[in-house]
Design a protein around this motif. Structure first.
Motif, PDB file in Angstrom:
ATOM      1  N   LEU A 106      -0.002  61.385  28.065  1.00  0.00           N
ATOM      2  CA  LEU A 106      -0.772  62.062  27.025  1.00  0.00           C
ATOM      3  C   LEU A 106       0.122  63.048  26.267  1.00  0.00           C
ATOM      4  O   LEU A 106       1.106  63.561  26.821  1.00  0.00           O
ATOM      5  N   PRO A 107      -0.202  63.336  25.012  1.00  0.00           N
ATOM      6  CA  PRO A 107       0.632  64.259  24.238  1.00  0.00           C
ATOM      7  C   PRO A 107       0.574  65.674  24.810  1.00  0.00           C
ATOM      8  O   PRO A 107      -0.447  66.100  25.350  1.00  0.00           O
ATOM      9  N   GLU A 108       1.662  66.386  24.689  1.00  0.00           N
ATOM     10  CA  GLU A 108       1.734  67.764  25.164  1.00  0.00           C
ATOM     11  C   GLU A 108       1.389  68.752  24.065  1.00  0.00           C
ATOM     12  O   GLU A 108       1.019  69.896  24.339  1.00  0.00           O
ATOM     13  N   HIS A 148      -7.509  70.104  22.656  1.00  0.00           N
ATOM     14  CA  HIS A 148      -6.409  70.644  23.451  1.00  0.00           C
ATOM     15  C   HIS A 148      -5.924  69.567  24.430  1.00  0.00           C
ATOM     16  O   HIS A 148      -6.753  68.902  25.075  1.00  0.00           O
ATOM     17  N   PRO A 149      -4.626  69.385  24.567  1.00  0.00           N
ATOM     18  CA  PRO A 149      -4.108  68.376  25.512  1.00  0.00           C
ATOM     19  C   PRO A 149      -4.628  68.558  26.923  1.00  0.00           C
ATOM     20  O   PRO A 149      -4.839  67.576  27.641  1.00  0.00           O
ATOM     21  N   LYS A 173      -6.194  65.772  29.687  1.00  0.00           N
ATOM     22  CA  LYS A 173      -5.651  65.600  31.041  1.00  0.00           C
ATOM     23  C   LYS A 173      -6.752  65.741  32.095  1.00  0.00           C
ATOM     24  O   LYS A 173      -6.739  65.058  33.122  1.00  0.00           O
ATOM     25  N   LEU A 193      -1.795  65.927  18.968  1.00  0.00           N
ATOM     26  CA  LEU A 193      -3.125  65.417  19.312  1.00  0.00           C
ATOM     27  C   LEU A 193      -4.027  65.394  18.075  1.00  0.00           C
ATOM     28  O   LEU A 193      -4.755  64.418  17.847  1.00  0.00           O
ATOM     29  N   HIS A 239      -0.384  57.432  21.617  1.00  0.00           N
ATOM     30  CA  HIS A 239       0.820  58.202  21.919  1.00  0.00           C
ATOM     31  C   HIS A 239       1.965  57.294  22.361  1.00  0.00           C
ATOM     32  O   HIS A 239       3.124  57.474  21.944  1.00  0.00           O
ATOM     33  N   ARG A 274      -0.696  70.190  20.824  1.00  0.00           N
ATOM     34  CA  ARG A 274      -2.008  70.147  20.193  1.00  0.00           C
ATOM     35  C   ARG A 274      -1.912  69.603  18.771  1.00  0.00           C
ATOM     36  O   ARG A 274      -2.813  68.915  18.300  1.00  0.00           O
TER      37      ARG A 274
END
Length: 778
Positions: free
Chosen positions: A520-522, A471-472, A476, A527, A507, A524
C-alpha cells in the motif's frame, strides 16, 4: 353460551345464512394469497439490524448478487471467451440487472510511464488465439480476479450479476428465471450453474407455494377418511369437514386481509388449523351419537345437549391451544409471531364454529344425519365398539400397573433429558433444500470450483476525519483486518475485497511492481492521486463519499450459522485490538442477518415456551379446581415436549425457524385431551365413583374422541413430511411424534399418576356408589 346454543339449534337456517354471507369475503382473500421468503421478513420493520443493513445498501449499493458459472477444459479459448462476452452482454441488458462483472468486462490496472491506465482483460474486437493467451496471462496474474471471476486453474468462470432491488419475491423470481432462460438459450450445450442468495430465496419461495397447494387438500382428505372410519357416518363426517373448511377460509382469509404473506413458516397455518379445528368437532359429533342412542333417538335434544355438555371443555381446550400459539408474540422472529397470532385467532374461530355453527349444520341436514344414525345404530353402543372395548382394557391395565408405568416414564425421562443437552440452534437457508435439488447442487458446484456466494459484509468506520481512509494508515487497518479474518475462516471464506485491495493494485501498477505485491502507498498525497485515478464505480461500492466508512466484502460458502458466530467471536477478540480507538466495526449483510435471526430464535424458544407454560398452567388450575390435580395434569403435557426435544438432540435435528415452534405448539395442543380427560374424571368423581372406577369410566366416556383427535393431529402433521423444504419436513415429523407422545401421556402417565396420588376428588372405595347407580345419575 347455553342460550346461544339454543338459538343456533332453533334458528339454524338464519345461522347458516349468516355464516355463508360472512364467508364470501374471506374466500376472496384466501384466493389472493401472496408468497415471500426474504430475509427482511424475518425481522420487525424497526429492527436495528435491518435499519443498519438498509443504510448500508444506501451507501454502498445493493448486495444481492447471483452467480452464473460454468466449467470447461480451458476457459481461455477464442470460442469460450466469445461466448462469455455474448452472455455478459445479454444478461447486462436484461431488465432487473444493475451490472455484470465477468472475465470479459473486468479491468485491471496497468502502469503507463507516470500514470495508471485500466485495461480490459479481454479487449474489444475479434478474439484470436493470441488475444486469448494474453487474457489468460492478465487474468491469472491478478489476485483480484482469481477466485472471483476465474478459478486459479483457469477451468471455471463466474459471471457476477448484481440485481436491482425488488418489491416482491414474485418479481425477483420472474427476473431470475428469465435470466436463466436467456442464458440457457445461448449456452451451446454448456451446463450453466446458478448460485447466490437470490437464487436460494426464489427457489424456497417457489417450493413454499408448491407446499401450500399440497398441504391443505391432502390434510383435508386424510382428516375426512379418519373421521369417517371413526364415526362410521358419512353425513356426520361431511358436516365436520364443511365446518373446518369454513374455519380455514376465515383464518387464512383474515391473514391475507391484514396484509400478511405466506413463507416457509406461515405456510403451516392452514393445515394446522384444519387439524386443530377438527378436534372440537370430533368431540361434539361423537358425544352427539352417544346421546342420540341413549335418549331414544331424539335428534334435536341430542344436538343441543352435546353442545351444552362440551362447550366448557372445548372453550378451555381452545384457550390453552390459543395461548400456546399466542405465546409466540413474545418472539423476535416475525413469521413465528404471525403464526402465533393468526393461529390463535383461528383456534377461537374454530371454537365458536364448533359449538354454534356445527349444531346448526346438524339441524339443517337432519334427515341425512338421522338416516345414517339409524343404519349404524348398533355401532354407536359402547358394547359393540371395538375401540371403546380396547380402551376399557387399557384403562384396567394402567390402573393395575400404575407403578410400572411411572417407572418406565422415569427411565425414559433420563434418556430424553440427556438428548436435550445436545440440542443446538442453527439457520442455514441452503440446507433447507433437499439433496438433489438443482439449486443446491449448483451451490455446491460453485463453492467447490471457484468461490463462495454468500456475502459477508463488514463496515469499518473512522471515528474522526484524522483517521479516515484518505490516510494510508486507514488502508493498512483494512488490509490487516481482512487478512486476519481470512486466515481465521480459511476453508469457509473464499475471497475478500476492499478498497485497500483496489488501491494496492493501482499502487503496484504505478510503481511497476517495485513496491511489492499487495503493498500500500505510504504517502497520503499518492493515495489521494490514486483515488483520482480509480474507477468511480468501484469506489462507490467500497468506500463512502466522505471516506469515513469502508466496506470489506468476504465471499463465504453457504453453511451453518456457527460460522458467523465464529467470525464474530474472533472479531471481538482480535479486530478490536487492530482497530484501537480510531475505528469501530459492524457486520451486516445476509450472513449477519441470519446470525442475528439465530440468536433471536434462542430467545424466542425460552420466551414463548415459558409464557405458554405459565398461561396454560393457570388455565389448568381453573379446569381442575385442585392445585394438586393441576400439577399432575402438567406432567403428561411436558412428557411429549421433552421427548421430542430429546429425540432432536439425539439425532442432531437443530432448532430453526420452523422446529423452534415445537415446544409451545405441543403444550398448547397436547393439553386439549388432558382437559377432556380431567373434565370427565371430575364429573365421574362428583357422581360418587371411587378413583379407580372414575378413571375406568373416563376411558369409556372420552377415550375414543381423544384417540380420534390424536390420530388426526398426528396424521395431519405427518403430511408436512411430503414438503419440499427441510425445516417444514422436520417440523411435521416432530410435531406428529409429539402428538403421539401426548396421547401416551394422556392414556398412560396421567391416569397412572392420578391413581397413585389420588387427589381428594373421589369418595373412598368403600363409600362409592354402585356403577349402575352412577350411570343413572349421569
Amino acid at each position: 353460551m347455553n342460550r346461544l346454543i339454543d338459538v343456533a339449534v332453533s334458528r339454524y337456517r338464519l345461522v347458516l345464512l349468516l355464516v355463508f354471507l360472512a364467508t364470501l369475503p374471506f374466500l376472496w382473500f384466501y384466493a389472493h394469497q401472496s408468497f415471500r421468503n426474504h430475509i427482511n421478513d424475518f425481522f420487525e420493520d424497526d429492527d436495528a439490524d435491518i435499519a443498519y443493513y438498509t443504510a448500508f445498501q444506501e451507501v454502498f449499493g445493493n448486495d444481492e448478487v447471483m452467480a452464473v458459472v460454468f466449467r470447461d477444459t480451458d476457459i481461455f479459448t477464442p470460442e469460450t471467451l466469445a461466448f462469455i462476452r455474448g452472455l455478459t452482454d445479454i444478461i447486462e441488458r436484461h431488465d432487473g440487472v444493475q451490472r455484470v462483472l465477468s472475465l470479459t468486462n473486468a479491468e485491471v490496472a496497468l502502469g503507463e510511464e507516470d500514470t495508471v491506465a485500466f485495461e480490459p482483460v479481454l479487449p474489444d474486437g475479434e478474439v484470436t488465439p493470441e488475444v486469448a493467451e494474453a487474457s489468460r496471462a492478465m487474468a491469472l496474474s491478478h489476485a483480484i480476479l482469481t477466485g472471483q471471476v476465474i478459478s486459479a486453474d483457469g477451468t471455471t468462470t463466474c459471471l457476477l450479476v448484481e440485481l436491482l432491488p425488488f418489491e416482491s419475491n414474485e418479481e425477483k423470481g420472474k427476473v431470475i428465471r428469465s435470466i436463466q432462460a436467456a442464458a440457457d438459450a445461448v449456452s451451446g450445450g454448456r451446463r450453466l450453474r446458478y448460485s447466490g442468495g437470490p437464487c436460494v430465496e426464489v427457489e424456497i419461495n417457489a417450493l413454499t407455494r408448491r407446499d401450500n397447494m399440497l398441504f391443505t387438500p391432502v390434510t383435508f382428505l386424510i382428516i375426512m377418511v379418519i373421521v369417517y372410519l371413526m364415526l362410521r357416518n358419512t353425513a356426520l363426517s361431511l358436516l365436520g369437514q364443511v365446518n373446518i373448511v369454513i374455519i380455514v377460509l376465515w383464518g387464512v382469509g383474515l391473514l391475507v386481509m391484514c396484509g400478511e404473506v405466506v413463507n416457509t413458516v406461515t405456510v403451516v397455518i392452514a393445515p394446522v388449523l384444519l387439524a386443530i379445528s377438527i378436534a372440537d368437532s370430533i368431540h361434539i359429533l361423537s358425544h352427539y351419537r352417544t346421546l342420540y342412542t341413549r335418549n331414544g333417538r331424539d335428534h334435536r335434544a341430542a344436538v343441543g345437549e352435546a353442545a351444552r355438555n362440551l362447550w366448557r371443555p372445548c372453550l378451555f381446550t381452545s384457550l390453552t391451544t390459543g395461548m400456546g400459539y399466542l405465546s409466540f408474540v413474545t418472539t423476535t422472529v416475525r413469521p413465528v409471531k404471525i403464526v402465533g397470532v393468526f393461529t390463535a385467532m383461528g383456534v377461537m374461530i374454530a371454537f365458536f364454529m364448533s359449538v354454534l355453527v356445527l349444531p346448526a349444520f346438524l339441524m339443517g341436514f337432519r334427515k341425512s344425519v338421522v338416516k345414517r344414525n339409524r343404519e349404524k345404530a348398533p355401532l354407536a353402543r359402547e358394547s359393540g365398539d371395538p375401540v371403546i372395548g380396547l380402551l376399557s382394557w387399557l384403562g384396567e391395565w394402567v390402573v393395575s400397573h400404575s407403578g410400572a408405568v411411572m417407572l418406565l416414564f422415569l427411565v425414559a425421562a433420563a434418556g430424553v433429558g440427556y438428548g436435550m443437552t445436545r440440542l443446538r440452534f442453527d439457520t442455514d437457508f441452503a440446507a433447507y433444500l433437499k439433496d438433489g435439488n438443482r439449486v443446491k447442487e449448483d451451490i455446491r458446484f460453485v463453492e467447490s470450483n471457484i468461490r463462495g456466494t454468500v456475502p459477508v459484509e463488514m463496515v469499518i468506520e473512522a471515528v474522526s476525519p484524522e483517521t479516515d481512509f484518505t490516510h494510508p494508515h486507514g488502508l493498512k487497518v483494512l488490509d490487516e483486518v481482512a487478512e486476519e479474518i481470512m486466515a481465521h475462516m480459511a476453508g469457509q471464506y473464499t475471497h475478500v475485497f476492499s478498497v485497500a485491495d483496489y488501491i494496492a493494485e493501482i499502487h503496484e501498477a504505478f510503481t511497476g511492481g517495485e513496491s511489492g505485491k499487495g503493498a500500500l502507498p505510504e504517502s497520503r498525497m499518492d493515495l489521494r492521486d490514486y483515488y483520482e485515478l480509480a474507477d468511480p464505480e468501484v469506489l462507490e461500492r467500497t468506500v463512502s463519499p466522505d471516506y469515513r466508512m469502508a466496506r470489506i466484502s468476504f465471499a463465504s460458502k453457504f453453511g451453518s450459522n456457527a460460522n458467523a458466530e465464529k467470525v464474530r467471536a474472533f472479531a471481538e477478540a482480535r479486530v478490536g485490538q487492530i482497530l484501537g480507538d480510531g475505528y469501530r466495526y459492524r457486520f451486516t449483510g445476509l450472513s449477519s442477518l441470519y446470525n442475528t435471526m439465530d440468536r433471536n430464535l434462542k430467545i424466542s424458544q425460552i420466551r414463548s415456551f415459558g409464557t405458554a407454560f405459565v398461561l396454560i398452567f393457570v388455565m389448568m388450575f381453573f379446569v381442575c379446581r385442585s392445585p394438586l390435580l393441576a400439577v399432575i395434569s402438567m406432567v403428561p403435557n411436558l412428557f411429549p415436549i421433552c421427548t421430542t426435544l430429546g429425540i432432536m438432540g439425539w439425532v442432531g435435528i437443530p432448532l430453526d425457524t420452523s422446529t423452534i415452534m415445537i415446544a409451545s405448539v405441543t403444550i398448547g395442543i397436547a393439553v386439549d385431551d388432558t382437559i377432556h380427560f380431567v373434565t370427565w374424571f371430575r364429573r365421574n368423581c362428583e357422581a360418587g365413583l371411587c378413583t379407580r372406577e372414575a378413571l375406568l369410566k373416563t376411558f369409556r366416556d372420552t377415550g375414543k374422541p381423544i384417540v380420534m383427535t390424536s390420530v388426526v393431529l398426528c396424521t395431519a402433521y405427518f403430511v408436512f413430511m411430503t414438503g419440499s423444504v427441510k425445516p417444514v419436513i422436520a417440523f411435521g415429523a416432530l410435531a406428529g411424534l409429539s402428538m403421539f407422545f401426548a396421547l401416551l401421556g394422556d392414556l398412560l402417565i396421567l391416569p397412572a399418576l392420578i391413581y397413585l396420588v389420588k387427589p381428594a376428588l373421589c369418595r373412598e372405595e368403600a363409600e362409592a356408589m354402585p356403577q349402575g347407580d352412577v350411570s343413572d345419575a349421569l
